[in-house]
Structure formats: C-alpha cells, structure tokens
Design a protein around this motif. Structure first.
Motif, PDB file in Angstrom:
ATOM      1  N   ARG A 142     -72.730 -18.250 -40.492  1.00  0.00           N
ATOM      2  CA  ARG A 142     -71.382 -18.227 -41.074  1.00  0.00           C
ATOM      3  C   ARG A 142     -71.056 -19.541 -41.794  1.00  0.00           C
ATOM      4  NH1 ARG A 142     -66.365 -15.507 -39.884  1.00  0.00           N
ATOM      5  NH2 ARG A 142     -67.504 -14.232 -38.384  1.00  0.00           N
ATOM      6  N   GLN A 143     -71.435 -20.663 -41.203  1.00  0.00           N
ATOM      7  CA  GLN A 143     -71.108 -21.963 -41.803  1.00  0.00           C
ATOM      8  C   GLN A 143     -71.755 -22.122 -43.172  1.00  0.00           C
ATOM      9  OE1 GLN A 143     -71.339 -25.590 -39.314  1.00  0.00           O
ATOM     10  NE2 GLN A 143     -72.699 -26.460 -40.863  1.00  0.00           N
ATOM     11  N   LEU A 144     -73.069 -21.847 -43.261  1.00  0.00           N
ATOM     12  CA  LEU A 144     -73.764 -21.995 -44.537  1.00  0.00           C
ATOM     13  C   LEU A 144     -73.295 -20.939 -45.532  1.00  0.00           C
ATOM     14  CD1 LEU A 144     -75.874 -23.446 -46.189  1.00  0.00           C
ATOM     15  CD2 LEU A 144     -77.639 -22.002 -45.160  1.00  0.00           C
ATOM     16  N   ASP A 171     -72.080   0.054 -36.945  1.00  0.00           N
ATOM     17  CA  ASP A 171     -71.161   0.597 -35.951  1.00  0.00           C
ATOM     18  C   ASP A 171     -71.901   0.959 -34.666  1.00  0.00           C
ATOM     19  OD1 ASP A 171     -69.077   0.291 -37.610  1.00  0.00           O
ATOM     20  OD2 ASP A 171     -68.864   2.395 -38.164  1.00  0.00           O
ATOM     21  N   ARG A 172     -71.228   0.737 -33.547  1.00  0.00           N
ATOM     22  CA  ARG A 172     -71.716   1.105 -32.217  1.00  0.00           C
ATOM     23  C   ARG A 172     -73.023   0.397 -31.871  1.00  0.00           C
ATOM     24  NH1 ARG A 172     -71.617   7.504 -31.832  1.00  0.00           N
ATOM     25  NH2 ARG A 172     -71.820   7.034 -29.615  1.00  0.00           N
ATOM     26  N   ASP A 212     -73.254  -7.802 -35.050  1.00  0.00           N
ATOM     27  CA  ASP A 212     -73.891  -6.890 -36.006  1.00  0.00           C
ATOM     28  C   ASP A 212     -73.296  -7.051 -37.399  1.00  0.00           C
ATOM     29  OD1 ASP A 212     -71.391  -5.882 -35.576  1.00  0.00           O
ATOM     30  OD2 ASP A 212     -72.027  -3.804 -35.342  1.00  0.00           O
ATOM     31  N   GLU A 213     -72.633  -8.160 -37.667  1.00  0.00           N
ATOM     32  CA  GLU A 213     -71.954  -8.361 -38.947  1.00  0.00           C
ATOM     33  C   GLU A 213     -72.818  -9.174 -39.911  1.00  0.00           C
ATOM     34  OE1 GLU A 213     -68.377 -10.315 -37.659  1.00  0.00           O
ATOM     35  OE2 GLU A 213     -67.250  -8.442 -37.732  1.00  0.00           O
ATOM     36  N   PHE A 214     -72.959  -8.652 -41.131  1.00  0.00           N
ATOM     37  CA  PHE A 214     -73.696  -9.323 -42.194  1.00  0.00           C
ATOM     38  C   PHE A 214     -72.773  -9.522 -43.388  1.00  0.00           C
ATOM     39  CE2 PHE A 214     -76.840  -7.176 -39.648  1.00  0.00           C
ATOM     40  CZ  PHE A 214     -77.923  -8.038 -39.611  1.00  0.00           C
ATOM     41  N   LEU A 260     -75.657   4.855 -35.677  1.00  0.00           N
ATOM     42  CA  LEU A 260     -75.446   3.527 -36.260  1.00  0.00           C
ATOM     43  C   LEU A 260     -75.032   3.698 -37.711  1.00  0.00           C
ATOM     44  CD1 LEU A 260     -78.448   1.451 -34.896  1.00  0.00           C
ATOM     45  CD2 LEU A 260     -76.073   1.309 -34.212  1.00  0.00           C
ATOM     46  N   SER A 261     -73.781   3.951 -37.946  1.00  0.00           N
ATOM     47  CA  SER A 261     -73.326   4.068 -39.333  1.00  0.00           C
ATOM     48  C   SER A 261     -73.132   2.681 -39.920  1.00  0.00           C
ATOM     49  CB  SER A 261     -72.019   4.859 -39.398  1.00  0.00           C
ATOM     50  OG  SER A 261     -70.998   4.191 -38.697  1.00  0.00           O
ATOM     51  N   ARG A 262     -73.219   2.617 -41.233  1.00  0.00           N
ATOM     52  CA  ARG A 262     -73.076   1.335 -41.916  1.00  0.00           C
ATOM     53  C   ARG A 262     -71.722   1.280 -42.599  1.00  0.00           C
ATOM     54  NH1 ARG A 262     -76.696   4.810 -41.468  1.00  0.00           N
ATOM     55  NH2 ARG A 262     -76.631   5.277 -43.686  1.00  0.00           N
ATOM     56  N   GLN A 263     -70.972   0.241 -42.347  1.00  0.00           N
ATOM     57  CA  GLN A 263     -69.704   0.049 -43.036  1.00  0.00           C
ATOM     58  C   GLN A 263     -69.808  -1.203 -43.886  1.00  0.00           C
ATOM     59  OE1 GLN A 263     -66.331   0.114 -40.490  1.00  0.00           O
ATOM     60  NE2 GLN A 263     -66.533   2.286 -40.036  1.00  0.00           N
ATOM     61  N   CYS A 264     -69.368  -1.098 -45.130  1.00  0.00           N
ATOM     62  CA  CYS A 264     -69.547  -2.217 -46.059  1.00  0.00           C
ATOM     63  C   CYS A 264     -68.278  -2.435 -46.860  1.00  0.00           C
ATOM     64  CB  CYS A 264     -70.715  -1.919 -47.006  1.00  0.00           C
ATOM     65  SG  CYS A 264     -71.091  -3.238 -48.158  1.00  0.00           S
ATOM     66  N   GLY A 265     -67.695  -3.617 -46.739  1.00  0.00           N
ATOM     67  CA  GLY A 265     -66.537  -3.976 -47.541  1.00  0.00           C
ATOM     68  C   GLY A 265     -66.984  -4.765 -48.754  1.00  0.00           C
ATOM     69  N   ARG A 266     -66.259  -4.622 -49.879  1.00  0.00           N
ATOM     70  CA  ARG A 266     -66.632  -5.339 -51.102  1.00  0.00           C
ATOM     71  C   ARG A 266     -65.415  -6.077 -51.640  1.00  0.00           C
ATOM     72  NH1 ARG A 266     -65.758  -4.552 -56.356  1.00  0.00           N
ATOM     73  NH2 ARG A 266     -64.891  -2.486 -56.032  1.00  0.00           N
TER      74      ARG A 266
END
Length: 308
Positions: A142-144, A171-172, A212-214, A260-266
C-alpha cells in the motif's frame, strides 16, 4: 616517513579499516593489511603510485571538487566515493582524507582511511524492499502504491497524460483461509498476482493492499484500454488453478463450495478528483460498469476518448 606517521601506521596496521599514507604529492608510501583485503592489491603493487589516480574517475566530478574544497578549507574530507577492486568490481566506500602540513603550512603527507559500504548498502536495500513490497506476492504494498499513484498524478499535471486506477478483491476469500488454511490461501494470492501481471503492461503497477485486495495503476491510458484491462483481468482470474497435488482444488470462479467472484472498482484521472487519496477512495465507491458485470466504475472518462 616521519616518526609521528610511523606511529600512526603502527596503530592502524591491525585496524579493520583500510589505510593509505602518501607523500605531499599523493604518492603512496605505506598501506595496511586491511587495504589489501578491501581492494585486492598488495602493498608492493601500490607503493609509489598516486592515490588520486587509483581512486579517481569513478565518482562524479562534483565529488572530487568537494574533496579538494574540504582539504583546502579544513585539511580533511569525509564522504562516500566509488572505487574499483583488483577484480574489476566497483564498490562504494566510506573515504576519509586528511592532509598533514608542516610548520609553514605546506602539505607533507595525506592519510586516507577507507571502509567498504557494500554490506550496509545491501542491508539498506533489503530493508527498503521489506518496507515497500508484499511478502506473499512480491507486489508493491500500500505504501509504495500510494507513492506511485502520486507520481502518476504529478505526471498528468506536467504533461496531461491520463491514468486510471482499478481496485479489485476476491469475494469470500476468507472462506478459503478458514477451510483450506492460510498456506493455500497464500498460494492462491500468489497465483492471482501472477495472472493479473501477465495480462497487463510492464508500465502498469499491480499492488496488493492487504488481505484479498489488489490495486492497479494504468498510466497513460484511454477509457477503452481501461475496459480491456478489466476484461482481461476478469478472464485471467476465471481460469481454474492447477498446481501439483492441489490440481483443480482452486478455481477463481469456484473453490470447493466457496465462490470467488471478482469485484473491480475503476477511477480515472483527470476527473473530479485531484489527490491520490481522493482517486483511491473514489474507486472504492464505484458505480456498476455496464460492460463487465463483475466490475464497477467511477470517475470521469478521458475527454479525448471518442467513445465516451
């Protein structure tokens, strides 16, 4: 060599730091055993040679100007310079140079003391990597990530290059850790990181924020490229995971009974936001992205994009 210098040489003969004593012109008169260990050159190989020739040329000119300015003003200088071992290896050393003058102020001798900084620099590099990279996936943490996001925003302000931010989570994913164990959860995260990186450009930044956050930074990209990147990531994560005796155990669409669904914000910049923290939060508050059911979007489209 004067009596006082011989006494200095005797004291420093067994020191860990390398020692060179020269005459007033810089011609080497004596060295200690530590100098041979540091540089690889025996005493016979350097006696009579000019200190400033064998130590010159590897550091920037300003460094050498600083050395002579320090000698002229204070009779000594201390700093870091680059040197070359007998093997040809270039290394960084802590270099201290002191001028010894006679009663009339004329320089009679120079004493140089050197120590290898390679190990310290290596340790600094390891410490920096541990502080800036995720230990599970090897991705920027997160820092970099926030530092690079700031850099991209500043780049836009300089040259107008748009950028986009994708925020993605599995998710999950907690159920994977709870039912299969954290070690297998880490394997899943590693594979997710590899797949995301595989479909993106080398200039893009993929970061693991935690759990699990990218987060993904897409520099210099139009809206269509953002949409394509989101699609490619979704497709890559939809493929089953296979690895040795865990073959078919993981699937990014299904994992046992755990979906394991994928959620992606833009979030896209330029838009309504002006700082990295605002861009970051805006991606997390994204509205549904109509082209990809598993993705969400926020921010302003690139004004130069013909399909906005």
């Amino acid at each position: 060599m004067s009596l006082n210098l011989r006494q200095v040489a005797q004291v420093l003969a067994g020191a860990n730091d390398a020692l060179i004593i020269t005459d007033g012109e810089g011609r080497i008169q004596d060295t200690n055993a530590a100098h041979a260990r540091l540089t690889g050159y025996t005493q016979d190989e350097v006696i009579g040679k000019n200190l400033f020739r064998i130590h010159g040329g590897l550091s920037c000119p300003d460094t050498y100007k600083s050395v002579w300015r320090g000698i002229k003003q204070n009779q000594n200088w201390l700093g870091e310079i680059s040197n070359r071992r007998k093997t040809g290896e270039v290394y960084t050393e802590n270099f201290s140079l002191c001028a010894i003058s006679d009663s009339e102020g004329k320089t009679q001798n120079f004493i140089a003391v050197m120590s290898d900084l390679s190990d310290s620099l290596d340790l600094d590099s390891v410490a920096w990597k541990r502080a800036n990279y995720d230990y599970v996936t090897g991705l920027p943490n997160r820092q970099l990530f926030l530092e690079r996001l700031d850099q991209e925003i500043k780049k836009y302000r300089r040259n107008g290059a748009p950028m986009a931010l994708l925020l993605l989570d599995l998710d999950r994913f907690k159920e994977v850790n709870d039912t299969l164990g954290h070690m297998k959860g880490d394997v899943l995260l590693e594979e997710a990181a590899r797949r995301i990186c595989r479909v993106l450009r080398e200039t893009d930044t993929v970061s693991r924020l935690g759990g699990d956050e990218f987060a993904i930074i897409l520099p210099e990209c139009a809206l269509l490229h953002v949409q394509q990147a989101a699609h490619d990531i979704t497709e890559a994560l939809a493929q089953p995971f296979e690895s040795g005796r865990w073959r078919s155990l993981f699937h990014f669409g299904q994992c046992g009974n755990c979906a394991l669904s994928r959620q992606c914000g833009r979030s896209q910049y330029p838009g309504e936001t002006c700082r990295s923290g605002h861009v970051f939060r805006q991606g997390g508050r994204a509205e549904p992205f109509p082209l990809f059911p598993s993705c969400h979007a926020a921010g302003s489209p690139n004004q130069d994009d013909p399909d906005q």
